[in-house]
Design a protein around this motif. Sequence first.
Motif, short mmCIF file in Angstrom:
data_model
loop_
_atom_site.label_atom_id
_atom_site.label_comp_id
_atom_site.label_asym_id
_atom_site.label_seq_id
_atom_site.Cartn_x
_atom_site.Cartn_y
_atom_site.Cartn_z
N THR A 111 -23.49 48.83 -0.41
CA THR A 111 -23.86 48.23 0.88
C THR A 111 -24.29 46.79 0.71
OG1 THR A 111 -24.54 50.40 1.73
CG2 THR A 111 -25.34 48.46 2.89
N ALA A 112 -25.12 46.52 -0.29
CA ALA A 112 -25.54 45.14 -0.55
C ALA A 112 -24.34 44.26 -0.85
CB ALA A 112 -26.53 45.11 -1.72
N TRP A 113 -23.42 44.77 -1.68
CA TRP A 113 -22.22 44.00 -2.02
C TRP A 113 -21.40 43.71 -0.77
CZ3 TRP A 113 -17.04 44.74 -1.27
CH2 TRP A 113 -16.17 43.90 -1.97
N ALA A 114 -21.23 44.70 0.09
CA ALA A 114 -20.42 44.53 1.30
C ALA A 114 -21.03 43.49 2.23
CB ALA A 114 -20.26 45.87 2.02
N ALA A 174 -22.98 40.96 1.42
CA ALA A 174 -22.80 39.63 0.84
C ALA A 174 -21.35 39.18 0.92
CB ALA A 174 -23.29 39.63 -0.61
N LYS A 175 -20.44 40.10 0.65
CA LYS A 175 -19.01 39.77 0.71
C LYS A 175 -18.61 39.32 2.11
CE LYS A 175 -14.69 39.91 -0.88
NZ LYS A 175 -14.21 39.00 -1.93
N ASN A 176 -19.21 39.91 3.12
CA ASN A 176 -18.91 39.55 4.51
C ASN A 176 -19.82 38.46 5.05
OD1 ASN A 176 -16.61 40.79 5.39
ND2 ASN A 176 -17.60 42.18 6.81
N ASP A 177 -20.61 37.84 4.14
CA ASP A 177 -21.52 36.76 4.54
C ASP A 177 -22.45 37.18 5.67
OD1 ASP A 177 -20.52 34.84 2.69
OD2 ASP A 177 -18.81 34.50 3.98
N HIS A 178 -22.94 38.39 5.57
CA HIS A 178 -23.82 38.90 6.62
C HIS A 178 -25.23 39.06 6.05
CE1 HIS A 178 -24.25 40.99 10.57
NE2 HIS A 178 -25.34 41.44 9.97
N LYS A 179 -26.16 38.32 6.59
CA LYS A 179 -27.53 38.35 6.09
C LYS A 179 -28.34 39.41 6.83
CE LYS A 179 -27.65 33.52 4.61
NZ LYS A 179 -27.68 33.86 3.18
N SER A 180 -29.16 40.10 6.06
CA SER A 180 -30.07 41.09 6.63
C SER A 180 -31.28 41.21 5.71
CB SER A 180 -29.37 42.46 6.77
OG SER A 180 -30.29 43.43 7.24
N PRO A 181 -32.28 40.35 5.89
CA PRO A 181 -33.46 40.36 5.01
C PRO A 181 -34.12 41.73 4.91
CG PRO A 181 -33.46 38.40 6.39
CD PRO A 181 -32.34 39.27 6.90
N ALA A 182 -34.19 42.46 6.03
CA ALA A 182 -34.86 43.76 6.00
C ALA A 182 -34.11 44.75 5.12
CB ALA A 182 -34.98 44.30 7.43
N LEU A 183 -32.79 44.77 5.23
CA LEU A 183 -31.98 45.67 4.42
C LEU A 183 -32.09 45.32 2.94
CD1 LEU A 183 -29.81 47.89 4.10
CD2 LEU A 183 -28.09 46.11 4.44
N TRP A 186 -25.22 39.90 -7.81
CA TRP A 186 -24.33 38.95 -7.13
C TRP A 186 -24.60 38.93 -5.64
CZ3 TRP A 186 -20.74 39.73 -3.25
CH2 TRP A 186 -19.88 38.66 -2.97
N ALA A 187 -24.79 40.11 -5.05
CA ALA A 187 -25.03 40.20 -3.61
C ALA A 187 -26.32 39.49 -3.23
CB ALA A 187 -25.08 41.68 -3.19
N PHE A 188 -27.37 39.71 -4.00
CA PHE A 188 -28.65 39.06 -3.69
C PHE A 188 -28.56 37.55 -3.88
CE2 PHE A 188 -30.29 43.30 -3.70
CZ PHE A 188 -31.45 43.26 -2.95
N ALA A 189 -27.92 37.12 -4.95
CA ALA A 189 -27.81 35.68 -5.21
C ALA A 189 -26.94 35.00 -4.16
CB ALA A 189 -27.24 35.44 -6.61
N LYS A 190 -25.83 35.62 -3.81
CA LYS A 190 -24.92 35.01 -2.84
C LYS A 190 -25.56 34.91 -1.46
CE LYS A 190 -20.21 35.24 -1.02
NZ LYS A 190 -20.58 35.14 0.41
N ALA A 240 -25.61 35.15 -11.36
CA ALA A 240 -26.63 35.49 -10.37
C ALA A 240 -28.01 34.97 -10.80
CB ALA A 240 -26.68 37.00 -10.16
N PHE A 241 -28.34 35.11 -12.09
CA PHE A 241 -29.62 34.59 -12.58
C PHE A 241 -29.69 33.08 -12.38
CE2 PHE A 241 -30.20 38.55 -15.12
CZ PHE A 241 -31.52 38.80 -14.76
#
Length: 469
Positions: free
Chosen positions: A205-208, A210-219, A244-248, A283-284
């Motif tokens: 879910t996190a990867w998806a 980030a891949k779709n450039d959709h931000k959701s801080p709560a998630l 990668w998802a968190f960094a992107k 990512a680091f």
Amino acid sequence: MICLRFLPNPIFSTFSRSPKLISRPFSYIKKFTISQIDPIKRAKFISNTLSTLKKSGNIPKTIALFKEHLNILDDIHYAIIFSVFERGVKSPADARKLREGVNFKKILDNTMDKLNHSNPPFFRVRQLSAIAHALSKVQSDDRRIFDYIVENRDVIARTGDPIALSIISWSFATIGFRSVELFDAIAEQHERFVEKGDEKSLINTAWAFAKNDHKSPALFKAISGEYSKLVPKNNEVFLGNLLWAFAKNGERADKLFEAVAGEHERLVVRGGDELALSTILWAFATSNNSAHEFFTAVAKSNIASSSFPRANNPHLAMSNIVWAFPINGECDDSVMRKVFVDFAGVGSKMLTETKTKTKTDTDWLSRVLGSFAIAGVYDGRGVEDFLAKVWERVCEDEKLIFDEFALIALARFYIFAKVEAPELALRLGKPHEGLFEKMAGGLEELEREEPNNWQREISHILDKEVSER
């Protein structure tokens, strides 16, 4: 033979006496007994048959079964049928052949008919997610099922389990379909995700997102809070996708990154996935998280081995690694220099094997040159020859396509080499005028967005070079 015990005695007697029927028992059983079996056992029999076909990816027999038993198939059967399509596709050519086939289109039409005209809904969310997953894997351009999911997003997000929702979001991201409304609806379920979702569903879910450039801080905050169960149970591939998802997405998750850094002895092993490790390093560096032990472990693992050019996407892996080391800046200079010298040798082999001029070719070449300049590594065993070859490759074809960041990397390498490595600069020569103008234009474009002294200095030098021609 599984259905013989359900056959009436007269038919069983006929079957046992007929050599002709014995030679084709499966077809005989399907013809005479499927309709006579108890509905629950009948559904299980079809599921088992489809599961067998799924293991071999037998698309023709699956289509034949679909046609023969169309009126008695349930949503589980449909899900397995589409999974067979996914398993049976071995290449882009196979996927194209499947998508263009009449039978595939008819099955899609039938599926949509079930979706649009069934009350209560014919498909449960888990089965619908399996169909979406298969369509994304075969790269189907038929958006109808995805549009249906978007239109019914509230019900799907509310009733779907975390695994199904993660598969749906992953499918949308993989095929390149975006829906702010759907992803917002899924993100609202973040509490259920951490309560009932497994590790893979959280990572996917996190990867998806980030891949779709959709931000959701709560998630992302909810997912990062599960670091104690996510990190120890997953390998470098899944953790690479997670970081990668968190960094992107620019989401801070210090404890998550710290936990991954602490696993360097387990994750950095000889023969590990080079691309995954490169993603973790990227990512680091991108998120500015400390990972001295992790970078040192990678440097000492001899990751730039002779087998590296055969790694999964070696160009991206190499450019990630050589970019991350100087950006992170935590390794000793001698350790980092060894990494660059080793990759110069590997890069020379990759350069020889890469004949085509593509956007991917341009990206990794530009990033590698810029990274060597950032690290200040211009000499050493084979380094000068490698950099000269890369520069020649970049400059020899005016048709290569560059984005602003690639142009900045090229500009930095060219200018810094002139100042810090004059002998190498003499070998480089000047690029063709078109590339010079692109480099200057790319820097000016970025300067308007986020100006800084370094960019102004490089732009000034480039403008001067162009004007002197």
